[in-house]
Motif scaffolding. Sequence first.
Motif, PDB file in Angstrom:
ATOM      1  N   GLU A  34      13.801  84.167   0.717  1.00 45.47           N
ATOM      2  CA  GLU A  34      13.296  84.048   2.147  1.00 45.47           C
ATOM      3  C   GLU A  34      12.845  85.382   2.385  1.00 45.47           C
ATOM      4  O   GLU A  34      13.498  86.541   2.237  1.00 45.47           O
ATOM      5  CB  GLU A  34      14.464  83.481   3.165  1.00 45.47           C
ATOM      6  N   ARG A  55       0.726  81.158   6.278  1.00 45.99           N
ATOM      7  CA  ARG A  55       0.030  80.044   6.007  1.00 45.99           C
ATOM      8  C   ARG A  55       0.144  79.492   4.629  1.00 45.99           C
ATOM      9  O   ARG A  55       0.267  78.504   4.375  1.00 45.99           O
ATOM     10  CB  ARG A  55      -1.433  79.954   6.326  1.00 45.99           C
ATOM     11  N   ARG A  57       2.608  80.741   2.410  1.00 52.26           N
ATOM     12  CA  ARG A  57       4.020  80.924   2.144  1.00 52.26           C
ATOM     13  C   ARG A  57       5.081  80.277   3.092  1.00 52.26           C
ATOM     14  O   ARG A  57       5.422  80.695   4.150  1.00 52.26           O
ATOM     15  CB  ARG A  57       4.406  82.302   1.817  1.00 52.26           C
ATOM     16  N   SER A  58       5.719  79.123   2.641  1.00 52.51           N
ATOM     17  CA  SER A  58       6.725  78.489   3.436  1.00 52.51           C
ATOM     18  C   SER A  58       8.141  79.247   3.666  1.00 52.51           C
ATOM     19  O   SER A  58       8.524  78.978   4.571  1.00 52.51           O
ATOM     20  CB  SER A  58       6.880  76.967   2.950  1.00 52.51           C
ATOM     21  N   HIS A  59       8.127  80.247   2.600  1.00 52.31           N
ATOM     22  CA  HIS A  59       9.414  80.870   2.689  1.00 52.31           C
ATOM     23  C   HIS A  59       9.255  82.136   3.508  1.00 52.31           C
ATOM     24  O   HIS A  59      10.114  83.037   3.573  1.00 52.31           O
ATOM     25  CB  HIS A  59       9.961  81.390   1.269  1.00 52.31           C
ATOM     26  N   CYS A  61       8.836  83.797   7.050  1.00 52.36           N
ATOM     27  CA  CYS A  61       8.683  83.887   8.403  1.00 52.36           C
ATOM     28  C   CYS A  61       8.926  84.930   9.190  1.00 52.36           C
ATOM     29  O   CYS A  61       9.152  86.310   8.725  1.00 52.36           O
ATOM     30  CB  CYS A  61      10.085  82.908   8.858  1.00 52.36           C
TER      31      CYS A  61
END
Length: 364
Positions: A34, A55, A57-59, A61
């Motif tokens: 993450e 956008r 990379r879902s991991h 934040c």
Amino acid sequence: MHPLVSIVIPAYNGARELRRVIPMLDAQTYAPLEIVVVDDGSVDDTPDALAELARERSHLCWVRQDNAGAGAARNRGIAEARGEFIAFLDCDDVWPDNAVEARMKPFLEQDDPEIMGVYCPADFIDEHGEKLLEGPLFDYSLPFDRMYFTSVTGSAFAPTCVILRRSALDLVGGFREELSPAEDFDLWQRMLRTGGCFLKVRSCRVGWVQHPASTVHTRLGFHHAQCVEVLDQMYKGLAPGPCLPEYSGPMGDVLARRDRVNRALGAGIMAAASGHRDTARELAREISLPFVRLLSVDGLMGTVRFNILRVLCRRESEWPENVWPEVAPRVLPWLRELDADLGGCRNLRELIRRLSGLPDGGKA
């Protein structure tokens, strides 16, 4: 399934660096990861860069906060992170592809709660990725590669070197934000005070980037004062965790004084070399004769070389021919004044003699 590792990245006006470092992390050989980026009040296009990177990379934040410094940004990142393990990365530093996998291996293979965190050595590099020193930093020779309280009394390693157990980090409450930029030095020592250890990982090496305009270089007196505060607390019985009795009381006071003198000497050389004469003179007042007498001349020569190269961000291969002539007119007078203030010190006189024999040293 491997445990989740959260990589916490503080960023201030770091749009360009983030566009490099986030894709670099795509190559990491460990999963799951993450990435938590804290935008510490940037005034450049850091938010746009992060939105663009997230956008794909879902991991990844990211959060934004008012500018509060690296310690506060790392604490915010820790609070947002979901991982059992926390890694720190500054957005201009460099990791090899195995940086997470190699450092997580001891955690995965050893069920040893004594290990609070792991670290690896670092190459000292400039903004272009060129090595400033031939050998790595933080490559300590310690029994069983384990660092305990007072094994290393300086700032043991850079944040980019470590991966920590979340539970060990939470135990001491994270970074002391008021100590920025000495907050990492303070955190490592507070963690070690609880009785655990940091384990050295030999199978990877990160790149620690140096900038001539960094706070450590441009506010030497301020940074030194913060480090002295940390040193003083190391030898006192402050919570959390027990302070070893051998390092409390009168002997602890002596050891704290020794470490303050050694740090003032290095900071004074940096201040003199970079032309901060008033700061260099103030630091000289903190240096006392009994502790300088304990330092070998070869060790003093190494201290001079390292701190000059660090503050100027110059390569070791340029020493002394291309570096010493530039700084000798500032460093030699400071050393001579220090020797006079101490009433004459054999170690310093021999150091001055050797330095005067380097190229153009005699002209200072």
